[in-house]
Design a protein around this motif. Sequence first.
Motif, PDB file in Angstrom:
ATOM      1  N   ALA A 172      30.093  60.588  66.279  1.00 23.85           N
ATOM      2  CA  ALA A 172      29.424  59.871  67.369  1.00 23.85           C
ATOM      3  C   ALA A 172      27.934  59.720  67.084  1.00 23.85           C
ATOM      4  O   ALA A 172      27.346  58.660  67.349  1.00 23.85           O
ATOM      5  CB  ALA A 172      29.654  60.595  68.688  1.00 23.85           C
ATOM      6  N   ASP A 173      27.313  60.757  66.538  1.00 23.81           N
ATOM      7  CA  ASP A 173      25.890  60.686  66.212  1.00 23.81           C
ATOM      8  C   ASP A 173      25.636  59.632  65.133  1.00 23.81           C
ATOM      9  O   ASP A 173      24.686  58.837  65.238  1.00 23.81           O
ATOM     10  CB  ASP A 173      25.381  62.049  65.719  1.00 23.81           C
ATOM     11  CG  ASP A 173      25.316  63.080  66.835  1.00 23.81           C
ATOM     12  OD1 ASP A 173      25.339  62.683  68.018  1.00 23.81           O
ATOM     13  OD2 ASP A 173      25.261  64.290  66.523  1.00 23.81           O
ATOM     14  N   GLU A 207      38.849  67.426  65.240  1.00 20.91           N
ATOM     15  CA  GLU A 207      38.119  68.496  65.897  1.00 20.91           C
ATOM     16  C   GLU A 207      36.903  67.952  66.648  1.00 20.91           C
ATOM     17  O   GLU A 207      36.295  66.953  66.255  1.00 20.91           O
ATOM     18  CB  GLU A 207      37.668  69.524  64.867  1.00 20.91           C
ATOM     19  CG  GLU A 207      38.823  70.267  64.200  1.00 20.91           C
ATOM     20  CD  GLU A 207      38.335  71.311  63.225  1.00 20.91           C
ATOM     21  OE1 GLU A 207      37.095  71.420  63.062  1.00 20.91           O
ATOM     22  OE2 GLU A 207      39.167  72.013  62.641  1.00 20.91           O
ATOM     23  N   ALA A 208      36.536  68.656  67.730  1.00 23.12           N
ATOM     24  CA  ALA A 208      35.435  68.217  68.580  1.00 23.12           C
ATOM     25  C   ALA A 208      34.125  68.127  67.800  1.00 23.12           C
ATOM     26  O   ALA A 208      33.333  67.200  67.996  1.00 23.12           O
ATOM     27  CB  ALA A 208      35.288  69.166  69.762  1.00 23.12           C
ATOM     28  N   ALA A 209      33.879  69.106  66.912  1.00 24.19           N
ATOM     29  CA  ALA A 209      32.638  69.094  66.129  1.00 24.19           C
ATOM     30  C   ALA A 209      32.573  67.877  65.228  1.00 24.19           C
ATOM     31  O   ALA A 209      31.520  67.240  65.070  1.00 24.19           O
ATOM     32  CB  ALA A 209      32.531  70.375  65.307  1.00 24.19           C
ATOM     33  N   THR A 210      33.716  67.540  64.620  1.00 23.32           N
ATOM     34  CA  THR A 210      33.774  66.361  63.758  1.00 23.32           C
ATOM     35  C   THR A 210      33.514  65.100  64.563  1.00 23.32           C
ATOM     36  O   THR A 210      32.763  64.214  64.134  1.00 23.32           O
ATOM     37  CB  THR A 210      35.144  66.274  63.072  1.00 23.32           C
ATOM     38  OG1 THR A 210      35.371  67.452  62.302  1.00 23.32           O
ATOM     39  CG2 THR A 210      35.205  65.057  62.152  1.00 23.32           C
ATOM     40  N   LEU A 211      34.140  64.997  65.733  1.00 21.71           N
ATOM     41  CA  LEU A 211      33.930  63.830  66.583  1.00 21.71           C
ATOM     42  C   LEU A 211      32.480  63.723  67.026  1.00 21.71           C
ATOM     43  O   LEU A 211      31.924  62.620  67.110  1.00 21.71           O
ATOM     44  CB  LEU A 211      34.853  63.904  67.804  1.00 21.71           C
ATOM     45  CG  LEU A 211      36.332  63.618  67.533  1.00 21.71           C
ATOM     46  CD1 LEU A 211      37.158  63.899  68.786  1.00 21.71           C
ATOM     47  CD2 LEU A 211      36.536  62.179  67.087  1.00 21.71           C
ATOM     48  N   SER A 212      31.845  64.838  67.297  1.00 19.14           N
ATOM     49  CA  SER A 212      30.438  64.830  67.699  1.00 19.14           C
ATOM     50  C   SER A 212      29.556  64.296  66.576  1.00 19.14           C
ATOM     51  O   SER A 212      28.648  63.488  66.811  1.00 19.14           O
ATOM     52  CB  SER A 212      29.988  66.239  68.093  1.00 19.14           C
ATOM     53  OG  SER A 212      28.622  66.260  68.435  1.00 19.14           O
ATOM     54  N   ASN A 213      29.835  64.726  65.348  1.00 23.28           N
ATOM     55  CA  ASN A 213      29.065  64.237  64.201  1.00 23.28           C
ATOM     56  C   ASN A 213      29.295  62.744  63.990  1.00 23.28           C
ATOM     57  O   ASN A 213      28.351  61.997  63.684  1.00 23.28           O
ATOM     58  CB  ASN A 213      29.447  65.001  62.936  1.00 23.28           C
ATOM     59  CG  ASN A 213      28.978  66.445  62.969  1.00 23.28           C
ATOM     60  OD1 ASN A 213      28.031  66.782  63.676  1.00 23.28           O
ATOM     61  ND2 ASN A 213      29.647  67.310  62.220  1.00 23.28           N
ATOM     62  N   ALA A 268      36.725  58.543  71.776  1.00 21.22           N
ATOM     63  CA  ALA A 268      35.651  59.531  71.702  1.00 21.22           C
ATOM     64  C   ALA A 268      34.306  58.862  71.433  1.00 21.22           C
ATOM     65  O   ALA A 268      33.276  59.283  71.973  1.00 21.22           O
ATOM     66  CB  ALA A 268      35.962  60.546  70.604  1.00 21.22           C
ATOM     67  N   THR A 278      39.928  58.420  68.200  1.00 18.63           N
ATOM     68  CA  THR A 278      38.570  58.385  67.664  1.00 18.63           C
ATOM     69  C   THR A 278      37.734  57.338  68.390  1.00 18.63           C
ATOM     70  O   THR A 278      36.573  57.597  68.756  1.00 18.63           O
ATOM     71  CB  THR A 278      38.590  58.096  66.152  1.00 18.63           C
ATOM     72  OG1 THR A 278      39.360  59.095  65.488  1.00 18.63           O
ATOM     73  CG2 THR A 278      37.183  58.096  65.579  1.00 18.63           C
TER      74      THR A 278
END
Length: 280
Positions: free
Chosen positions: A10-11, A2-8, A72, A69
């Motif tokens: 990445a941070d 999920e995009a939210a998971t990938l965003s976390n 991303a 992954t």
Amino acid sequence: MEAATLSNLADQFARDGYVVINVPEALPLTDRITAQLAGRFDDQHRIENAWRMCETVRELATLPVVLETLAALYGRPAFPFQTLNFDRGTEQLAHSDTIHFDSNPKGYMAGVWFALEDIDANNGPLRYYPGSHKLPQKTLVDFGVERLEGRNPYVLYQTHYEPGIAQVIEDNGLVSEDAHIKKGQALIWAANLLHGGSAISDPARTRHSQVTHYYFEGCSYHTPLLADGGIYRRYPVDIRTGHNIGGIEDGKPLRVPLVQQAKSAAKRILRSGTTYDRVR
């Protein structure tokens, strides 16, 4: 993913230089790889590029979820170019992969450490230094070796680079962490993250794992350890196809030397031939 998971992810990756992900698709492959490579390890308990003889190793290295992954995290497509399989912990001293695998632009290389069995404090887990990827990249030049002058670069790696990195860790007050991860999980680390192998507390324990190194498209590829005052250019093999990648420099594609193409073609023939000692 999920995009939210990938965003976390990445941070965290930007902050720490590593992330741990669950790879359910890897679980059916773990025991198969362990069984198929049994008895094939060298005296350093490793096999380099086992993907050439073991299709399951190649399958793990090319899992779409891992490639997605990485894309991303880095903002460009990745391709696997090397596998290393281990049946025990390495107890390797701290280093950065950029001494072996660099790129232009810098930093477009990543390692993925797949746990083929549960890893804990006793069987020599991977050790890493969170945040160390933000430090300047180091080569032999930074530790007093301007030119090889006929000397073995791997000896110089031991006598100059490894002690130099130990001093970097001390000077920066870096604190290590160990990767206690479960079978089917993977740790992704940035090229410049300092890492190594912790001590094996229980000599009777195995530590089956697979490291896959990935480059990214749109770069040129180098090995600083072998540069000898210039550029040692690499033409890595894309494990998905068995073909070399020339890369791009200053917006222009680089041609793979004919001799490199011939070597890779010969290896592809061996890999697919009936006389090659291949495991499935």
